[in-house]
Design a protein around this motif. Structure first.
Motif, mmCIF file in Angstrom:
data_model
loop_
_atom_site.group_PDB
_atom_site.id
_atom_site.type_symbol
_atom_site.label_atom_id
_atom_site.label_comp_id
_atom_site.label_asym_id
_atom_site.label_seq_id
_atom_site.Cartn_x
_atom_site.Cartn_y
_atom_site.Cartn_z
ATOM 1 N N LEU A 170 0.871 -1.173 0.000
ATOM 2 C CA LEU A 170 0.000 0.000 0.000
ATOM 3 C C LEU A 170 0.908 1.223 0.000
ATOM 4 O O LEU A 170 1.513 1.569 1.014
ATOM 5 C CB LEU A 170 -0.922 -0.011 1.218
ATOM 6 N N LEU A 171 1.015 1.866 -1.172
ATOM 7 C CA LEU A 171 1.926 2.992 -1.327
ATOM 8 C C LEU A 171 1.343 4.249 -0.694
ATOM 9 O O LEU A 171 0.244 4.248 -0.152
ATOM 10 C CB LEU A 171 2.214 3.210 -2.817
ATOM 11 N N GLY A 172 2.110 5.334 -0.779
ATOM 12 C CA GLY A 172 1.690 6.565 -0.122
ATOM 13 C C GLY A 172 0.341 7.068 -0.590
ATOM 14 O O GLY A 172 -0.518 7.444 0.222
ATOM 15 N N GLN A 173 0.128 7.107 -1.916
ATOM 16 C CA GLN A 173 -1.165 7.584 -2.409
ATOM 17 C C GLN A 173 -2.285 6.632 -1.999
ATOM 18 O O GLN A 173 -3.384 7.066 -1.641
ATOM 19 C CB GLN A 173 -1.161 7.738 -3.932
ATOM 20 N N GLY A 174 -2.009 5.335 -2.041
ATOM 21 C CA GLY A 174 -3.013 4.364 -1.632
ATOM 22 C C GLY A 174 -3.443 4.553 -0.190
ATOM 23 O O GLY A 174 -4.630 4.431 0.146
ATOM 24 N N GLN A 175 -2.486 4.878 0.682
ATOM 25 C CA GLN A 175 -2.828 5.128 2.088
ATOM 26 C C GLN A 175 -3.780 6.312 2.206
ATOM 27 O O GLN A 175 -4.754 6.278 2.976
ATOM 28 C CB GLN A 175 -1.550 5.380 2.872
ATOM 29 N N GLU A 176 -3.509 7.359 1.420
ATOM 30 C CA GLU A 176 -4.392 8.525 1.449
ATOM 31 C C GLU A 176 -5.773 8.192 0.900
ATOM 32 O O GLU A 176 -6.793 8.650 1.425
ATOM 33 C CB GLU A 176 -3.770 9.677 0.655
ATOM 34 N N GLN A 177 -5.830 7.388 -0.175
ATOM 35 C CA GLN A 177 -7.118 7.031 -0.761
ATOM 36 C C GLN A 177 -7.957 6.210 0.219
ATOM 37 O O GLN A 177 -9.170 6.390 0.316
ATOM 38 C CB GLN A 177 -6.917 6.248 -2.062
ATOM 39 N N VAL A 178 -7.322 5.299 0.937
ATOM 40 C CA VAL A 178 -8.056 4.498 1.917
ATOM 41 C C VAL A 178 -8.672 5.392 2.981
ATOM 42 O O VAL A 178 -9.854 5.246 3.342
ATOM 43 C CB VAL A 178 -7.132 3.440 2.556
ATOM 44 N N ARG A 179 -7.892 6.325 3.491
ATOM 45 C CA ARG A 179 -8.427 7.219 4.523
ATOM 46 C C ARG A 179 -9.558 8.081 3.978
ATOM 47 O O ARG A 179 -10.572 8.306 4.651
ATOM 48 C CB ARG A 179 -7.307 8.113 5.064
#
Length: 355
Positions: free
Chosen positions: A47-56
């Motif tokens: 889970l890359l940086g952008q993916g972490q933001e999208q999940v939140r």
């Protein structure tokens, strides 16, 4: 015949994100999933940086700790490297800035079966497991979906809906049905992926918590990869259609033992898939595509970030169309312009093939 406003095919990040947007708008949606959940998937599980933001942003919180690998849940970007024949290492580009924004360089190492199942539960979607979509027909503003259970002898089932969403991966049955008979369709490049999990006996010269890419022309024109997950080392190889990937993986394992003294024990599981790298296609009429089905891939063939982002935009566009605010596909195409542009940018720099 069972009717729903929207039917979503596939329960991965794109399908769950689409369902989340629809549920927030009060839209009746049903998800159809071919596998029994939770299910494994061929993926690095990063889970890359952008993916972490999208999940939140979409699901309102970070995933729970039990979806992550331990003790290797956090991996800095600097731990991903490309091996050079002279024994040195170079940085392996994993994620690009998007729209002038950069993202966290600390990535999360997770188990896709647990992560995807958590996303599904967070979406609140009603999901039918073990249902395989066979095809669909359209008439008078309605879509009739033909399906069947995956168990032997299972009867056929029929559903109707106003909108159908294909979120069923790179080999999407929905996309294939839309493209059937279209001789002008650009199918792009298909890359085969095979990976095997081995119990770690000794890392040898490998540092803990690293991922290393290798270009070994004697094996393949594509990259070979290693990644540690819990007590396992995952070896991944790629090749063109028709390539004997099992043979390549065996030779890759022997190379790692010789050059890095990597000692591996029993194999736990094998996984494989094919990835289509080519132009994006968001759908036609009242049938929309999201995630891998739409051709959404970022750097290093990373699909989680655009799947969550695009799936949510897809569901949001359908909800707007149901409220009479416009055509769903037009709204979706407008809303997803940034994703499409970033896909095109990443494809030009994609570190997937070493050609």
């Amino acid at each position: 015949m069972e009717h729903h406003d929207v039917i979503i095919v596939g329960s991965g990040p794109a399908g769950s994100s689409c369902a989340k947007a629809l549920r927030e708008a009060g839209v009746d949606a049903l998800m159809l999933e071919r596998e029994q959940l939770p299910r494994y998937k061929t993926c690095s599980g990063l889970l890359l940086g952008q993916g972490q933001e999208q999940v939140r942003r979409v699901f309102g919180s970070d995933p729970p700790e039990d979806v992550y690998c331990t003790p290797t849940s956090w991996i800095p970007e600097s731990n991903f490297m490309m091996w050079q024949p002279d024994g040195s290492f170079l940085k392996f580009p994993i994620e690009l800035d998007m729209d002038g924004r950069s993202f966290s360089k600390d990535f999360r190492n997770l188990w896709r079966n647990k992560f995807d199942h958590w996303l599904l539960k967070q979406s609140g979607a009603h999901c039918r497991e073990g249902v395989r979509v066979l095809g669909f027909t359209e008439a008078d503003g309605q879509i009739e979906v033909q399906a069947a259970g995956t168990e032997a002898g299972a009867p056929r089932q029929s559903f109707s809906c106003k909108y159908l969403v294909g979120a069923d991966g790179g080999t999407s049955a929905v996309r294939r049905a839309l493209k059937a008979g279209d001789t002008t369709a650009d199918d792009g490049e298909y890359v085969m992926v095979f990976q095997r999990y081995y119990k770690i006996v000794s890392r040898g010269k490998f540092e803990p918590n690293t991922g290393v890419a290798f270009h070994l022309p004697e094996l393949s024109s594509y990259w070979c990869h290693t990644l540690e997950k819990d007590d396992y080392m995952v070896l991944t190889v790629h090749g063109a259609r028709g390539t004997n990937l099992r043979d390549i993986l065996d030779r890759f394992k022997a190379f790692l033992a010789e050059k890095f003294n990597l000692a591996l024990g029993d194999a736990w599981r094998d996984e494989g898939c094919q990835i289509r790298l080519g132009s994006t296609f968001l759908g036609r009429g009242r049938v929309l595509l999201a995630g891998e089905s739409a051709g959404f891939w970022y750097m290093a063939a990373e699909g989680i970030s655009p799947a969550i982002d695009g799936g949510y935009r897809c569901g949001r566009s359908i909800a707007r169309a149901l409220r009479g605010e416009g055509d769903a596909l037009t709204l979706y195409s407008e809303d997803a312009q940034g994703i499409v542009a970033h896909v095109e940018r990443c494809l030009k720099q994609l570190q997937f093939s070493a050609k």
